[in-house]
Scaffold this active site. Structure first.
Site, short mmCIF file in Angstrom:
data_model
loop_
_atom_site.label_atom_id
_atom_site.label_comp_id
_atom_site.label_asym_id
_atom_site.label_seq_id
_atom_site.Cartn_x
_atom_site.Cartn_y
_atom_site.Cartn_z
N HIS A 1 44.20 39.65 39.21
CA HIS A 1 43.33 40.72 39.71
C HIS A 1 44.13 41.88 40.29
O HIS A 1 43.79 43.05 40.11
CB HIS A 1 42.34 40.18 40.76
CG HIS A 1 41.17 39.48 40.15
ND1 HIS A 1 40.33 40.09 39.27
CD2 HIS A 1 40.72 38.20 40.29
CE1 HIS A 1 39.39 39.23 38.90
NE2 HIS A 1 39.60 38.08 39.51
N CYS B 1 34.85 45.03 26.39
CA CYS B 1 35.24 45.45 27.75
C CYS B 1 36.57 44.84 28.17
O CYS B 1 36.94 44.93 29.34
CB CYS B 1 34.15 45.10 28.76
SG CYS B 1 33.85 43.33 28.93
#
Length: 842
Positions: free
Chosen positions: A426, A795
């Site tokens: 992340h 995406c």
């Protein structure tokens, strides 16, 4: 069979047979431009030679028959003072790989005639150069054997003796000289240097090379000179003759770099007529070829000759400006202007980059996880990084592995370097979305006690300056000269044209109002992925940790709902009527839970100090109970929503509340769906939460629900999942990992480089979509989705890769969604894909 063509017989369309250089010379001859006379021995002759080791007999006959053409328009006969150059020239330019042979035709007798015409020193210098080059290029004798002295005449005899000592004979017959030069040029095609160049540049060895024989033009006579020029500035694209010039020397002296030339503007004073003629010819050639041109020329006794023309190599900045201005001039169409710009090269316009001429000392090399370059102080911990950046210091955060704790300080840093980890954490994803240079698996050792990093025997202390190149993975000692991003008004003009041609739209991955605003400025047509787990980093991390570990999640969920609602309101207001797709929580738990080792250390300290340890023990117990062997395939995605429906219900209410306040029509995406049963179950949780909340509020909001397709099983069963989905969005990052059966982090650290070098993989599948495997799964799902009128998009990270965009466009997907800093390149790639498809279909 025809093996030889004069320059009056060829055209630019015959580059496969005559080579690019030869075909262009023939084209210019046909245009009536001042090109020295000559002929071309074809690539067919080269292929024959490479197969058999000799020239075809008819080829040798054709060469001899065309020797008189070398005298066209000249006052000298071949063998009586007229010499020739012999050059290679394949269909694809390979500059500098094989040296040209100059002054062929000179021998012990003709050099005397030449001396009478041009002076003894000039004649013997030319002859010595010919013998030396013949020995090196044609016979393969090491260059260091040929050492020039003050006497060119003596050098001629010395060089011939060197050739004889190597068991060769320097030919005195002028015709045999040319034949041997042609053979040598063809032989050079398979030299190690040429083979290595072709391999590095992806040039097929089967194309071979042509050989160009032309009458020599001398720039080293009185009132003579040589130069190179471009029809536009190759650095900026500005429409102005750009080049260099030297007086009294040959072209080989100029391109070899052994002399310092003058700007071509100096020719105005020395050769005003030739300078004006070059400007006229440059404009004519640019109009003829409809592209920016590179020219080599020589002036002999004030007369201009064009020796070569080719499509000009240029910087990304120049490519954009030249394409836009040519379109505005009516020279090319807007479609052609768009196709002239390489999207991979254009990325450099949007990022800082290390100056190619900069001196640098690379101390370590990792994996480039996000492109661009930056310099700053090495700092190990986030708190210190935050303190220093608040004072205006430039910091590069260097960590062992990335964690959510790093995320709050990342925006203020110049770059992020991780000794371990991979490109999908992340922290890296967020840094990449900000356009920040990142390196993972950096190959460095962090010594927290000694406060330094080390690699390859080099140690650098914390606080020292380093430079990182996120494109190459290089970590460089000290501050290195860099170039600023060069995106210009011309690039923005080009992008404005792109949108009118593209059939596949470009959306943004944006997780907060700030990113949404940047997305709009970059030209995004919507948000295709809003990752709600990214909203819980920084100060909010504790809230999600409480929520995950608490049995009674009510209070934490209420608090989370409120700040989620405010985030969504901010995003919806900025995006206005543009679509926004919000992915429900998909947290791999290991990235959100406290570090168990750190908890154990804190617990030990509390016990040592005699303090109450109950709360810390309960926290550690919860963390250990939630710990997973493979968290990327554990309790995440829709599984989390099914096991804890109150979490997805909370998020649904926050989305609907924000939609009520702003009038938005959100698209709610369910992550990591593997079956239609999961899709149906999770959809029922969302629909019930939305209905109950709207009934309670006595207000209504429209929304749609779709699936994130990122598992092979979801692709194969997409026809059933489509019964419960208004849209599909392919999460190509996880889909690639699941299809190949390896994690990106481990693959890039341990074996992916070897696979690429050995051609076990042709492309890194995490950068460019694997059409045959992952792409085949997407094709299956897209066919199923189209049958049921499901909207489809991508995406994953591949949404910003030009080659992948072309593939997605071919499948008829509605849009790609990519990081904010990839939007402009994606817009260019989308337009190019559509233009190319229309060209093929027509």
């Amino acid at each position: 069979m025809r093996y030889v063509y004069t320059l009056r017989e060829g055209t630019a369309n015959a580059s496969g047979l005559l080579g690019e250089k030869g075909a262009n010379l023939a084209e210019m001859t046909g245009m009536g431009l001042p090109v020295p006379p000559g002929f071309i021995v074809t690539t067919d002759a080269c292929a024959y030679f490479l197969r058999s080791g000799r020239l075809p007999e008819e080829c040798e006959e054709q060469i001899r028959a065309r020797l008189p053409c070398l005298e066209d328009g000249t006052d000298k006969k071949f063998g009586e003072g007229r010499t020739v150059s012999v050059r290679h020239g394949s269909e694809i330019s390979m500059p500098g790989i094989v040296e040209s042979i100059l002054n062929a035709g000179l021998n012990d007798q003709t050099v005397k005639i030449f001396a009478q015409q041009s002076g003894e020193n000039f004649a013997y210098n030319s002859y010595a150069r010919f013998i030396k080059t013949f020995g090196i290029v044609i016979l393969g004798i090491p260059p260091e054997r040929f050492k020039s002295t003050a006497s060119a005449k003596n050098d001629c005899e010395s060089f011939k003796r060197i050739i004889e000592s190597e068991k060769h004979v320097f030919p005195q017959d002028a015709e045999e000289q040319i034949l041997e030069c042609v053979r040598g040029m063809f032989r050079s095609w398979n030299s190690p240097k040429a083979a290595d160049y072709r391999k590095k540049n992806g040039i097929d060895s089967a194309i071979g090379t042509a050989c160009i024989v032309q009458s020599m033009i001398y720039g080293n006579l009185p009132a003579s000179g040589t130069g190179v020029c471009f029809s536009r500035d190759p650095s900026t694209g500005k429409k102005k003759i750009y080049g260099e010039f030297i007086s009294g020397m040959q072209g080989e002296d100029l391109v070899s770099g052994i002399v310092t030339p003058e700007p071509i503007d100096r020719m105005k004073d020395i050769f005003p007529s030739a300078y004006a003629e070059i400007g006229t010819i440059a404009s004519l050639l640019e109009s003829h070829y409809r592209d920016m041109q590179y020219m080599e020329f020589t002036i002999e006794k004030s007369k201009l000759y064009i020796l070569e023309v080719a499509r000009a190599k240029r910087t990304s900045e120049a490519a954009v400006r030249a394409a836009v201005e040519m379109a505005e001039e009516g020279l090319i169409t807007r479609e052609e202007a768009i196709m002239r710009v390489d999207p991979y090269e254009a990325r450099r316009l949007l990022q800082k980059r290390i100056d190619p001429s900069a001196e640098k000392r690379t101390i370590a090399k990792g994996i480039g996880a996000s492109p661009g370059a930056a310099s700053g102080e090495i700092i190990f911990d986030t708190q210190k990084a935050a303190e220093l950046t608040a004072k205006g210091r430039k910091v590069i955060l260097v960590v062992k592995d990335t964690s959510p704790d790093d995320i709050p300080v990342i925006p203020s840093c110049q770059a992020l370097v991780a000794a371990g980890g991979g490109a999908t954490s992340h922290a890296i994803v967020i840094a990449r979305g900000m356009g920040m240079p990142c390196i993972t698996s950096a190959g460095i050792k962090l010594d927290y006690a000694g406060r330094n990093i080390s690699a390859g025997g080099v140690s650098v202390a914390e606080g020292s300056i380093i430079t990182v190149d996120g494109s190459t993975g290089d970590i460089i000692e000290g501050e290195v000269l860099m170039g600023e991003p060069a995106a210009s008004k011309y690039f923005n003009t080009l992008l404005s044209w792109c949108d009118s041609f593209a059939s596949i739209r470009v959306f943004a991955n944006a997780d907060n109002p700030e990113d949404a605003e940047k997305a709009i400025k970059a030209g995004a047509r919507g948000i295709g992925l809003c990752r709600t787990e990214h909203m819980f980093f920084g100060e909010r991390l504790q809230e999600i940790q409480k929520m995950i570990m608490e049995d009674d999640k009510g209070k934490s969920l209420e608090k989370m709902m409120e700040f989620q609602k405010q985030d969504f309101i901010g995003i919806f207001k900025i995006m206005g009527s543009l679509p926004v797709t919000i992915r429900l929580l998909d947290p791999p738990l290991h990235e959100f839970l406290p570090d168990p080792d750190k908890l154990k250390e804190e617990l030990a300290l509390l016990k040592k100090e005699g303090q109450n340890t109950a709360e810390k023990e309960r926290m550690l117990e919860n963390v250990m109970s939630l710990k997973e062997k493979n968290p990327m395939m554990g309790l995440r995605g829709c599984r989390l929503g099914i096991m804890f429906p109150e979490i997805y219900a909370m998020q649904t209410k926050a989305i609907i509340a924000a939609a009520m306040e702003t009038g938005a029509t959100p698209e709610i995406m369910i992550p990591l769906v593997s079956s239609w049963e999961e899709m149906k179950e999770t959809r029922s949780i969302i629909d019930k939460a939305a209905a109950d909340f709207m009934a309670k509020q006595k207000k209504w909001a429209n929304y749609s629900i779709g699936a994130m397709i990122e598992l092979p099983r979801a692709c194969i069963t997409a026809d059933r999942i489509a019964d419960y989905a208004a849209f599909f969005s392919f999460g190509t990052n996880d889909l690639t990992q699941a299809t190949y059966g390896f994690s990106r982090d481990d693959a890039e650290k341990k074996f992916l480089a070897r696979y690429l070098e050995s051609h076990l993989l042709e492309e890194n599948p995490f950068l460019t979509i694997d059409k045959n495997g992952v792409g085949a799964l997407i094709r299956i799902a897209s066919v199923a989705g189209k049958r049921k009128n499901v909207r489809m998009s991508v995406c994953g990270e591949h949404g910003g890769d030009p080659a992948s965009i072309k593939f997605f466009d071919s499948l008829g997907l509605d849009y790609v969604s990519c990081s904010v800093y990839s939007i402009k390149i994606a817009r260019l790639a989308a337009a190019q894909s559509s233009i190319k498809r229309k060209e093929i279909s027509s």
